[in-house]
Enzyme design. Structure first.
Site, PDB file in Angstrom:
ATOM      1  N   LYS A  34       4.590   1.106  59.590  1.00  0.00           N
ATOM      2  CA  LYS A  34       4.657   2.402  60.267  1.00  0.00           C
ATOM      3  C   LYS A  34       6.119   2.831  60.421  1.00  0.00           C
ATOM      4  O   LYS A  34       7.034   2.011  60.232  1.00  0.00           O
ATOM      5  CB  LYS A  34       3.960   2.329  61.629  1.00  0.00           C
ATOM      6  N   ARG A 132      -2.042   0.409  77.607  1.00  0.00           N
ATOM      7  CA  ARG A 132      -1.622   1.457  76.690  1.00  0.00           C
ATOM      8  C   ARG A 132      -2.912   1.982  76.047  1.00  0.00           C
ATOM      9  O   ARG A 132      -3.429   2.989  76.456  1.00  0.00           O
ATOM     10  CB  ARG A 132      -0.629   0.865  75.678  1.00  0.00           C
ATOM     11  N   TYR A 254      37.175  11.027  71.438  1.00  0.00           N
ATOM     12  CA  TYR A 254      36.698  11.966  72.471  1.00  0.00           C
ATOM     13  C   TYR A 254      36.763  11.338  73.849  1.00  0.00           C
ATOM     14  O   TYR A 254      36.451  10.168  74.025  1.00  0.00           O
ATOM     15  CB  TYR A 254      35.244  12.340  72.209  1.00  0.00           C
ATOM     16  N   MET A 302      30.093  12.112  66.034  1.00  0.00           N
ATOM     17  CA  MET A 302      28.933  12.409  65.186  1.00  0.00           C
ATOM     18  C   MET A 302      29.097  11.807  63.788  1.00  0.00           C
ATOM     19  O   MET A 302      28.143  11.322  63.190  1.00  0.00           O
ATOM     20  CB  MET A 302      28.729  13.925  65.081  1.00  0.00           C
TER      21      MET A 302
HETATM   22  C1  LIG Z   1      -0.727  -2.825  67.342  1.00  0.00           C
HETATM   23  C2  LIG Z   1       0.536  -3.397  66.785  1.00  0.00           C
HETATM   24  N1  LIG Z   1       0.488  -4.528  66.067  1.00  0.00           N
HETATM   25  C3  LIG Z   1       1.596  -5.093  65.539  1.00  0.00           C
HETATM   26  C4  LIG Z   1       2.825  -4.510  65.721  1.00  0.00           C
HETATM   27  C5  LIG Z   1       4.052  -5.181  65.150  1.00  0.00           C
HETATM   28  O1  LIG Z   1       4.892  -5.600  66.163  1.00  0.00           O
HETATM   29  P1  LIG Z   1       6.272  -6.343  65.830  1.00  0.00           P
HETATM   30  O2  LIG Z   1       7.109  -5.357  65.107  1.00  0.00           O
HETATM   31  O3  LIG Z   1       6.817  -6.697  67.154  1.00  0.00           O
HETATM   32  O4  LIG Z   1       5.915  -7.508  64.981  1.00  0.00           O
HETATM   33  C6  LIG Z   1       2.923  -3.338  66.470  1.00  0.00           C
HETATM   34  C7  LIG Z   1       4.229  -2.724  66.704  1.00  0.00           C
HETATM   35  O5  LIG Z   1       4.480  -1.925  67.526  1.00  0.00           O
HETATM   36  C8  LIG Z   1       1.753  -2.771  67.020  1.00  0.00           C
HETATM   37  O6  LIG Z   1       1.799  -1.650  67.751  1.00  0.00           O
END
Ligand SMILES: Cc1ncc(COP(=O)(O)O)c(C=O)c1O
Length: 356
Positions: A34, A132, A254, A302
């Site tokens: 992701k 969550r 800066y 920047m």
């Molecule tokens: C549901 C879920 N599984 C696995 C992972 C992977 O986590 P990590 O990057 O800490 O291994 C994430 C990351 O946010 C997650 O949200």
């Protein structure tokens, strides 16, 4: 041309994937790609991760990109779909959904026959205390029983809030997961992210879900990647574009926050927060030149930073590692009050990208 470059080492990525295989030899690996593969660039990473069993993404758009690039492995949408109409694409592109609220269950049931005909699993999320996403006990048991009765193949899944530390919630999350697992047997299960893969070998179960460890950064504040036997995948570099001799009492940058305590040579490097380099600076920060750590001085602009090269021979064009094998991204993160995950994900579009 301005040099601000992200190098991706696909061999390191493969090495880290192999580390997951060594640590969890009996589990399938859902590689978390992701957020553009944690900022590394999805295209190059998918190629290097060819040996994974599946991919995990946060939304439909990320999954469609993987399919567009031609990868056919299973893909899990870890937050499921966000509206009923996304189910059409789920079916069309053969994606596996997490369900974490009842509407998603209804949307899924409306596509039951097509979903099952494609042999797709449904991932049912337990809220075991992170609060969550997910169903709590006992609701989750009813959801799983209903889905099973409807003919779905289910994966019980959850996420640790503190797999990187010894927090007391870990035990609660673990016990709740095992309780639901037992109540719903036979069922596939998955609860380990990177930190949990290291800490809880007894919880690897059917699928592990590594993210950060694949990219060679550490999920633990107190263990670096060397101790975890991982290799940094990203090297972020820039180069020296100016040299200045300054005298004791002169200011740099800066806000004139830095005052030279002695006569010194400073270099200006072509990197700044416009590239994604952090500006917070809550502790002394460093870059690396020829494997030597060099202090960053004054505020990050920047497009530029200043470094103190009084003890080093460097010239215009000398390459500077912002993070990589010598200056670890986790250490840059610590100096800036954040975590490696964030620095990797929030790189801007401006740096060039190269595959090693
Ligand atoms: C549901 C879920 N599984 C696995 C992972 C992977 O986590 P990590 O990057 O800490 O291994 C994430 C990351 O946010 C997650 O949200």
């Amino acid at each position: 041309m301005r040099q601000a470059t992200v190098y991706i080492d696909s061999t390191a990525l493969q090495y880290n994937l192999n580390r997951v295989k060594q640590l969890a030899p009996n589990s399938k690996i859902v590689s978390m790609v992701k957020a553009n593969a944690y900022g590394h660039g999805i295209k190059d990473c998918l190629n290097a991760l060819e040996a994974t069993d599946a991919f995990g993404v946060a939304c439909l758009e990320e999954a469609l990109e993987i399919r567009r690039l031609g990868y056919l492995q299973p893909i899990t949408l870890i937050e499921g779909v966000f509206s009923a109409d996304e189910m059409t694409q789920v079916i069309q592109h053969q994606l596996e959904c997490v369900v974490h609220h009842t509407q998603q269950v209804e949307w899924l049931l409306a596509h039951k026959d097509q979903y099952q005909a494609l042999d797709l699993k449904v991932w049912v999320k337990l809220n075991s205390g992170m609060n969550r996403l997910g169903f709590k006990i006992p609701e989750i048991i009813n959801v799983i029983q209903r889905l099973k009765a409807e003919g779905f193949s289910c994966v019980l899944t959850m996420h640790f809030a503190n797999a990187d530390t010894d927090h007391p919630l870990n035990e609660q999350q673990k016990m709740q997961f095992l309780q639901v697992k037992q109540a719903c047997e036979p069922i596939l299960t998955s609860c380990c992210n990177s930190a949990a893969i290291y800490r809880y070998p007894e919880l690897h179960f059917d699928f592990v879900r590594p993210g950060i460890m694949l990219y060679g950064a550490s999920p633990f504040a107190d263990k670096n990647v060397e101790a975890l036997d991982l290799k940094p995948v990203m090297t972020f570099s820039a180069e020296i574009i100016a040299l200045n001799q300054i005298q004791q009492g002169e200011y740099v940058g800066y806000g004139s926050t830095y005052v030279a305590t002695q006569d010194m040579t400073i270099a200006i490097v072509s990197i700044g927060y416009g590239d994604g380099y952090p500006r917070a600076y809550i502790k002394p920060n460093f870059v690396a030149i020829h494997d030597q750590l060099i202090p960053v001085i004054g505020r990050v602009s920047m497009d530029m930073i200043a470094i103190d090269i009084s003890n080093l021979n460097a010239e215009i064009g000398t390459k500077v590692e912002l993070w990589g094998n010598t200056r670890l991204v986790d250490d840059v993160a610590e100096a800036n009050g954040t975590i490696g995950y964030e620095l990797l994900c929030r790189l801007s579009q401006r740096p060039q990208r190269r595959l090693n």
